[in-house]
Write a protein that holds these residues in place. Sequence first.
Motif, PDB file in Angstrom:
ATOM      1  N   LYS A 187       0.821  -1.213   0.000  1.00 60.13           N
ATOM      2  CA  LYS A 187       0.000   0.000   0.000  1.00 60.13           C
ATOM      3  C   LYS A 187       0.856   1.265   0.000  1.00 60.13           C
ATOM      4  CE  LYS A 187      -4.272  -1.682   2.164  1.00 60.13           C
ATOM      5  NZ  LYS A 187      -5.089  -1.668   3.403  1.00 60.13           N
ATOM      6  N   ARG A 188       2.077   1.156   0.486  1.00 55.66           N
ATOM      7  CA  ARG A 188       2.993   2.294   0.502  1.00 55.66           C
ATOM      8  C   ARG A 188       3.809   2.405  -0.783  1.00 55.66           C
ATOM      9  NH1 ARG A 188       5.868   3.105   6.367  1.00 55.66           N
ATOM     10  NH2 ARG A 188       4.007   3.019   7.661  1.00 55.66           N
ATOM     11  N   HIS A 189       4.155   1.253  -1.380  1.00 58.82           N
ATOM     12  CA  HIS A 189       5.170   1.277  -2.430  1.00 58.82           C
ATOM     13  C   HIS A 189       4.786   0.568  -3.725  1.00 58.82           C
ATOM     14  CE1 HIS A 189       7.661   3.153   0.518  1.00 58.82           C
ATOM     15  NE2 HIS A 189       7.552   2.114   1.339  1.00 58.82           N
ATOM     16  N   LEU A 190       3.627  -0.100  -3.769  1.00 52.94           N
ATOM     17  CA  LEU A 190       3.152  -0.695  -5.017  1.00 52.94           C
ATOM     18  C   LEU A 190       2.221   0.282  -5.732  1.00 52.94           C
ATOM     19  CD1 LEU A 190       3.820  -3.483  -6.267  1.00 52.94           C
ATOM     20  CD2 LEU A 190       1.559  -4.244  -5.533  1.00 52.94           C
ATOM     21  N   SER A 191       1.215   0.749  -5.009  1.00 55.99           N
ATOM     22  CA  SER A 191       0.301   1.742  -5.592  1.00 55.99           C
ATOM     23  C   SER A 191      -0.309   2.590  -4.492  1.00 55.99           C
ATOM     24  CB  SER A 191      -0.808   1.059  -6.393  1.00 55.99           C
ATOM     25  OG  SER A 191      -1.764   2.016  -6.826  1.00 55.99           O
ATOM     26  N   LEU A 192      -0.430   3.886  -4.766  1.00 58.55           N
ATOM     27  CA  LEU A 192      -1.040   4.814  -3.812  1.00 58.55           C
ATOM     28  C   LEU A 192      -2.507   5.069  -4.138  1.00 58.55           C
ATOM     29  CD1 LEU A 192       1.843   7.468  -3.525  1.00 58.55           C
ATOM     30  CD2 LEU A 192       1.567   5.294  -2.303  1.00 58.55           C
ATOM     31  N   ALA A 193      -3.005   4.463  -5.215  1.00 56.38           N
ATOM     32  CA  ALA A 193      -4.403   4.668  -5.616  1.00 56.38           C
ATOM     33  C   ALA A 193      -5.340   4.072  -4.562  1.00 56.38           C
ATOM     34  CB  ALA A 193      -4.657   4.029  -6.976  1.00 56.38           C
ATOM     35  N   ARG A 194      -6.385   4.808  -4.252  1.00 56.24           N
ATOM     36  CA  ARG A 194      -7.393   4.356  -3.292  1.00 56.24           C
ATOM     37  C   ARG A 194      -8.768   4.468  -3.912  1.00 56.24           C
ATOM     38  NH1 ARG A 194      -3.234   2.880  -1.748  1.00 56.24           N
ATOM     39  NH2 ARG A 194      -2.270   3.063   0.306  1.00 56.24           N
ATOM     40  N   PRO A 195      -9.744   3.598  -3.619  1.00 63.36           N
ATOM     41  CA  PRO A 195      -9.590   2.512  -2.645  1.00 63.36           C
ATOM     42  C   PRO A 195      -8.611   1.436  -3.113  1.00 63.36           C
ATOM     43  CG  PRO A 195     -11.686   2.312  -3.805  1.00 63.36           C
ATOM     44  CD  PRO A 195     -11.108   3.631  -4.208  1.00 63.36           C
ATOM     45  N   TRP A 196      -8.009   0.778  -2.138  1.00 66.24           N
ATOM     46  CA  TRP A 196      -7.050  -0.300  -2.391  1.00 66.24           C
ATOM     47  C   TRP A 196      -7.783  -1.632  -2.478  1.00 66.24           C
ATOM     48  CZ3 TRP A 196      -1.902  -1.373  -3.211  1.00 66.24           C
ATOM     49  CH2 TRP A 196      -1.491  -2.695  -2.991  1.00 66.24           C
TER      50      TRP A 196
END
Length: 301
Positions: A187-196
């Motif tokens: 969640k920190r370093h693969l993708s910052l897009a939300r919702p996860w």
Amino acid sequence: MEGIAQFKVAGVSSPCETWYKVIGDLKSEAVPLIIVHGGPGACHEYLLPLADLAPSMPLVFYDQIGNGRSTHLPDKAGDEEFWTPELFIDEFRNLMRHLELTGRPINVYGHSWGGMFIAQWAARPGAANLHRLVIASSLASMDVWRIGITALRKKLPLDVQEVLDRAEETLEFETPEYEAAVEVFYKRHLSLARPWPAKEVQAALEWFAKDSTTYGTMYGPSELYVSGSLRNWTSIPELSGIKATTLLINGAEDEAKDVAMQPFFDNIDKVKWVTLDNAAHFAHIDQREKYMQHLRTFLLS
């Protein structure tokens, strides 16, 4: 247009099949962009946002063998002599021949693992028709990758670090605790897009779960533990052979930290580097509009 390229592989009794998808007209004057996915084993779906570029150029997506809609080889799980970067370089060359792209200029985009073996291909004489190269969120060697991953890991909450350490000591990676700890990192370093997770992230993670043959054999149980055949991999001695103008692109929060990308910048003659703020490893999802703008400008220049 979708199609299959037959691919003969030593050690496999019948020809393998490489599935591909073409968006646009390969017979047009425009230089086509071949899109090479990461993983190993993440498959083409997570890179489909690059179809935003289709009005400007023909695009070729494909799934590497062992994955997606191409031939799966689960009986080769754990076979480190079979699953090598050379296998995927050969498959890429085979696909280029099938699509009749060997005698004309092409652009190539390689993301993560895709950037690793494509950099090796691009450094060799057979890549003379390469016009522009994009190496996205990739790494020049496992040694520099580990430096970056270790630094990011030390910034995780202590309880998360303890779970990761314990799993590596016991080699027990298939536990809910380990999966939860890895997700904190992702969640920190693969993708910052939300919702996860964003649908593209989910697509990549689902392919790993469906068939972990290539990822498990070549990389390991997660991005945080490199135990597979790529553990000592490096492209650095070859990089000076890359003659094509090259764009490096990564995210400020990328697991492919600058230290992992720096040897590309240091060793490739004609090179430009862009790092996008508020973006991680899937920077093409996190900052889609800016990302495509950079790619379009570079590829059409």
